[in-house]
Design an enzyme around this catalytic site. Structure first.
Site, PDB file in Angstrom:
ATOM      1  N   ARG A 199      49.916  35.997  36.071  1.00 53.38           N
ATOM      2  CA  ARG A 199      49.028  35.491  36.643  1.00 53.38           C
ATOM      3  C   ARG A 199      47.902  35.341  35.101  1.00 53.38           C
ATOM      4  O   ARG A 199      47.185  34.386  35.583  1.00 53.38           O
ATOM      5  CB  ARG A 199      48.565  36.467  37.425  1.00 53.38           C
ATOM      6  CG  ARG A 199      49.687  35.918  38.766  1.00 53.38           C
ATOM      7  CD  ARG A 199      49.101  36.651  40.589  1.00 53.38           C
ATOM      8  NE  ARG A 199      48.103  36.943  40.322  1.00 53.38           N
ATOM      9  CZ  ARG A 199      47.127  38.311  41.549  1.00 53.38           C
ATOM     10  NH1 ARG A 199      47.554  39.114  41.335  1.00 53.38           N
ATOM     11  NH2 ARG A 199      46.253  37.689  41.774  1.00 53.38           N
TER      12      ARG A 199
ATOM     13  N   ARG B 108      47.095  42.457  48.931  1.00 60.56           N
ATOM     14  CA  ARG B 108      48.446  41.747  48.758  1.00 60.56           C
ATOM     15  C   ARG B 108      49.500  41.750  48.182  1.00 60.56           C
ATOM     16  O   ARG B 108      49.530  42.485  47.435  1.00 60.56           O
ATOM     17  CB  ARG B 108      47.377  40.457  47.900  1.00 60.56           C
ATOM     18  CG  ARG B 108      46.049  39.429  48.545  1.00 60.56           C
ATOM     19  CD  ARG B 108      45.408  39.383  47.783  1.00 60.56           C
ATOM     20  NE  ARG B 108      45.756  38.206  46.692  1.00 60.56           N
ATOM     21  CZ  ARG B 108      44.690  37.873  45.801  1.00 60.56           C
ATOM     22  NH1 ARG B 108      43.348  37.817  45.760  1.00 60.56           N
ATOM     23  NH2 ARG B 108      45.526  37.115  44.760  1.00 60.56           N
TER      24      ARG B 108
ATOM     25  N   ARG C 295      41.748  25.536  38.634  1.00 56.92           N
ATOM     26  CA  ARG C 295      42.094  25.930  37.391  1.00 56.92           C
ATOM     27  C   ARG C 295      43.425  25.007  36.248  1.00 56.92           C
ATOM     28  O   ARG C 295      43.948  26.101  35.455  1.00 56.92           O
ATOM     29  CB  ARG C 295      43.621  27.003  38.241  1.00 56.92           C
ATOM     30  CG  ARG C 295      42.912  28.672  38.741  1.00 56.92           C
ATOM     31  CD  ARG C 295      44.075  28.909  39.841  1.00 56.92           C
ATOM     32  NE  ARG C 295      43.889  30.658  39.541  1.00 56.92           N
ATOM     33  CZ  ARG C 295      43.401  31.012  40.729  1.00 56.92           C
ATOM     34  NH1 ARG C 295      43.395  30.584  41.865  1.00 56.92           N
ATOM     35  NH2 ARG C 295      44.024  32.793  40.622  1.00 56.92           N
TER      36      ARG C 295
ATOM     37  N   LYS D  21      35.633  37.259  41.037  1.00 57.95           N
ATOM     38  CA  LYS D  21      35.265  36.019  41.615  1.00 57.95           C
ATOM     39  C   LYS D  21      34.810  36.237  43.461  1.00 57.95           C
ATOM     40  O   LYS D  21      33.549  35.507  44.196  1.00 57.95           O
ATOM     41  CB  LYS D  21      35.958  34.654  41.373  1.00 57.95           C
ATOM     42  CG  LYS D  21      36.533  34.820  40.461  1.00 57.95           C
ATOM     43  CD  LYS D  21      37.841  33.720  39.531  1.00 57.95           C
ATOM     44  CE  LYS D  21      39.193  33.992  40.415  1.00 57.95           C
ATOM     45  NZ  LYS D  21      39.673  35.111  39.889  1.00 57.95           N
TER      46      LYS D  21
ATOM     47  N   ARG E 290      42.452  46.826  44.839  1.00 58.32           N
ATOM     48  CA  ARG E 290      42.274  45.364  45.808  1.00 58.32           C
ATOM     49  C   ARG E 290      42.457  46.017  47.342  1.00 58.32           C
ATOM     50  O   ARG E 290      43.592  45.901  47.199  1.00 58.32           O
ATOM     51  CB  ARG E 290      42.605  44.524  45.443  1.00 58.32           C
ATOM     52  CG  ARG E 290      41.687  43.312  45.852  1.00 58.32           C
ATOM     53  CD  ARG E 290      41.713  41.974  45.725  1.00 58.32           C
ATOM     54  NE  ARG E 290      43.010  41.044  44.879  1.00 58.32           N
ATOM     55  CZ  ARG E 290      42.745  40.394  44.159  1.00 58.32           C
ATOM     56  NH1 ARG E 290      41.708  40.118  43.596  1.00 58.32           N
ATOM     57  NH2 ARG E 290      43.880  39.873  43.112  1.00 58.32           N
TER      58      ARG E 290
HETATM   59  P1  ADP Z   1      39.158  37.525  42.067  1.00 62.60           P
HETATM   60  O1  ADP Z   1      38.249  36.519  43.470  1.00 62.60           O
HETATM   61  O2  ADP Z   1      38.574  37.434  40.712  1.00 62.60           O
HETATM   62  O3  ADP Z   1      40.329  37.776  41.897  1.00 62.60           O
HETATM   63  P2  ADP Z   1      37.900  40.656  43.474  1.00 62.60           P
HETATM   64  O4  ADP Z   1      36.391  39.411  43.675  1.00 62.60           O
HETATM   65  O5  ADP Z   1      39.196  40.082  45.059  1.00 62.60           O
HETATM   66  O6  ADP Z   1      38.372  39.453  41.946  1.00 62.60           O
HETATM   67  O7  ADP Z   1      37.673  41.786  42.968  1.00 62.60           O
HETATM   68  C1  ADP Z   1      39.063  42.032  42.425  1.00 62.60           C
HETATM   69  C2  ADP Z   1      38.710  43.711  42.651  1.00 62.60           C
HETATM   70  O8  ADP Z   1      37.767  44.777  42.108  1.00 62.60           O
HETATM   71  C3  ADP Z   1      38.072  44.217  44.279  1.00 62.60           C
HETATM   72  O9  ADP Z   1      38.806  45.256  44.925  1.00 62.60           O
HETATM   73  C4  ADP Z   1      37.171  44.238  43.856  1.00 62.60           C
HETATM   74  O10 ADP Z   1      36.448  45.431  45.207  1.00 62.60           O
HETATM   75  C5  ADP Z   1      36.764  45.131  42.776  1.00 62.60           C
HETATM   76  N1  ADP Z   1      35.560  44.833  41.660  1.00 62.60           N
HETATM   77  C6  ADP Z   1      34.644  43.134  42.599  1.00 62.60           C
HETATM   78  N2  ADP Z   1      33.857  43.414  41.166  1.00 62.60           N
HETATM   79  C7  ADP Z   1      33.428  44.291  40.346  1.00 62.60           C
HETATM   80  C8  ADP Z   1      33.057  44.879  39.273  1.00 62.60           C
HETATM   81  N3  ADP Z   1      31.821  44.625  39.059  1.00 62.60           N
HETATM   82  N4  ADP Z   1      32.995  46.479  38.716  1.00 62.60           N
HETATM   83  C9  ADP Z   1      34.209  47.106  39.634  1.00 62.60           C
HETATM   84  N5  ADP Z   1      34.730  46.290  40.726  1.00 62.60           N
HETATM   85  C10 ADP Z   1      34.825  45.569  41.074  1.00 62.60           C
HETATM   86  P1  ADP Z   2      42.700  36.058  42.568  1.00 57.71           P
HETATM   87  O1  ADP Z   2      42.050  36.522  43.187  1.00 57.71           O
HETATM   88  O2  ADP Z   2      43.830  36.765  42.209  1.00 57.71           O
HETATM   89  O3  ADP Z   2      42.294  35.096  40.681  1.00 57.71           O
HETATM   90  P2  ADP Z   2      43.821  33.956  44.844  1.00 57.71           P
HETATM   91  O4  ADP Z   2      43.314  34.553  45.499  1.00 57.71           O
HETATM   92  O5  ADP Z   2      42.404  32.787  43.326  1.00 57.71           O
HETATM   93  O6  ADP Z   2      44.046  35.180  43.470  1.00 57.71           O
HETATM   94  O7  ADP Z   2      45.120  33.016  43.849  1.00 57.71           O
HETATM   95  C1  ADP Z   2      46.243  33.370  44.470  1.00 57.71           C
HETATM   96  C2  ADP Z   2      47.286  32.869  43.737  1.00 57.71           C
HETATM   97  O8  ADP Z   2      47.130  31.660  44.013  1.00 57.71           O
HETATM   98  C3  ADP Z   2      47.657  32.069  42.703  1.00 57.71           C
HETATM   99  O9  ADP Z   2      48.433  33.485  41.881  1.00 57.71           O
HETATM  100  C4  ADP Z   2      48.145  31.489  42.298  1.00 57.71           C
HETATM  101  O10 ADP Z   2      49.335  31.575  42.780  1.00 57.71           O
HETATM  102  C5  ADP Z   2      47.774  30.194  43.889  1.00 57.71           C
HETATM  103  N1  ADP Z   2      46.532  29.271  43.819  1.00 57.71           N
HETATM  104  C6  ADP Z   2      45.215  30.323  44.017  1.00 57.71           C
HETATM  105  N2  ADP Z   2      44.094  28.763  43.437  1.00 57.71           N
HETATM  106  C7  ADP Z   2      45.244  27.965  42.891  1.00 57.71           C
HETATM  107  C8  ADP Z   2      44.607  27.106  41.707  1.00 57.71           C
HETATM  108  N3  ADP Z   2      43.572  26.593  41.857  1.00 57.71           N
HETATM  109  N4  ADP Z   2      46.080  26.023  41.421  1.00 57.71           N
HETATM  110  C9  ADP Z   2      46.799  26.510  41.366  1.00 57.71           C
HETATM  111  N5  ADP Z   2      47.023  28.027  42.283  1.00 57.71           N
HETATM  112  C10 ADP Z   2      46.690  28.455  42.904  1.00 57.71           C
END
Ligand code: ADP
Ligand code: ADP
Ligand code: ZN
Length: 226
Positions: free
Chosen positions: A179, A168, A95, A18, A134
């Site tokens: 999560r 992180r 969420r 995302k 990541r």
């Molecule tokens: P999210 O915001 O959904 O938690 P991230 O965008 O932070 O996910 O991506 C999680 C990890 O996976 C990061 O290290 C990113 O560089 C990698 N990543 C994201 N999209 C892809 C993809 N399509 N293929 C391979 N690696 C990816």
């Molecule tokens: P990821 O990219 O791995 O999906 P985020 O950076 O979006 O993770 O979120 C990290 C943490 O922040 C979540 O595990 C949760 O604890 C909190 N969080 C983020 N967005 C929300 C939301 N919309 N509602 C509740 N908790 C949230």
């Protein structure tokens, strides 16, 4: 001609991609990324009592309460600086169903209908590798991965040259398990919710980053000025 404003939600489990895709949409389409995860990380480093409570919840992999995150989003939407851009990308929000209803109300009051809820579908097994590799740039927010998207020069951000690359605290296998549980219990019902509204677009999040970006672009109206 009227300016097209496209507000979208990016849905998907932790590590689905995302943030990566949101960042590209900001660069390529001039959209504004609203990441509740980033807002909460900013709150926790602020040293306030709220920040301390939020940190504890996040490190355990639980969701922060609805009123806190809805409050953060409402504040951003009310910011006059946010007007006039190409659209919002809601990244990691909503969420829960309560958050989805609250977002619907806020956007309706602003006369901004949601264009799409884009689900990045990724299998659980891949997510452990995704989050454990990541790291992000503390200066510009660019998202990297040890294996799938390393920096060209080790320790230096490709986009801005900063050496402030961060990992992180919650990107470990234990927290990810929690999560994911939260995702399936509380967030995955949102796919049905947006499907019922005719807004759900399901994409293959296992494809390479460029291919996912192209699929998102194909699902959206042409960018402003194109
Ligand atoms: P999210 O915001 O959904 O938690 P991230 O965008 O932070 O996910 O991506 C999680 C990890 O996976 C990061 O290290 C990113 O560089 C990698 N990543 C994201 N999209 C892809 C993809 N399509 N293929 C391979 N690696 C990816
Ligand atoms: P990821 O990219 O791995 O999906 P985020 O950076 O979006 O993770 O979120 C990290 C943490 O922040 C979540 O595990 C949760 O604890 C909190 N969080 C983020 N967005 C929300 C939301 N919309 N509602 C509740 N908790 C949230
Ligand atoms: Zn950078």
């Amino acid at each position: 001609m009227a300016r097209t404003v496209t507000d979208i939600i990016l849905l998907g489990p932790p590590g689905a991609g995302k943030g990566t895709q949101a960042h590209r949409l900001v660069e390529e389409r001039g959209m504004v990324q609203l990441s509740t995860g980033d807002m909460l990380r900013a709150a926790r480093s602020s040293g306030t009592e709220m920040g301390r409570r939020v940190a504890e919840v996040m490190d355990k992999g639980h969701l922060v309460t609805d009123d806190i995150v809805i409050g953060l989003i409402a504040e951003k939407l009310a910011d006059p600086d946010a007007a006039g851009h190409a659209g919002f990308i809601f990244d990691g929000f909503p969420r829960t169903l309560a958050q989805a209803d609250a977002l619907g109300d806020l956007l309706e009051r602003m006369g901004r209908p949601l264009a799409a809820a884009i689900e990045l579908a990724v299998e659980d097994e891949v997510l452990v590798d995704r989050v454990s590799g990541r790291f992000t740039c503390g200066n510009c927010g660019e998202v990297y991965h040890d294996v799938t998207r390393p920096t060209r020069k080790p320790g230096v951000c490709d986009a801005c040259g900063s050496t402030d690359l961060r990992r992180r605290a919650d990107d470990n296998a234990d927290s990810l398990r929690q999560r994911l549980m939260e995702y399936y219990k509380k967030t995955s019902p949102l796919t049905g919710y947006y499907h019922a509204k005719g807004l759900l677009v399901r994409l293959d999040g296992l494809a390479p980053i460029d291919r996912v970006a192209a699929a998102i672009a194909a699902a959206l109206p042409a960018p402003v000025g194109a």
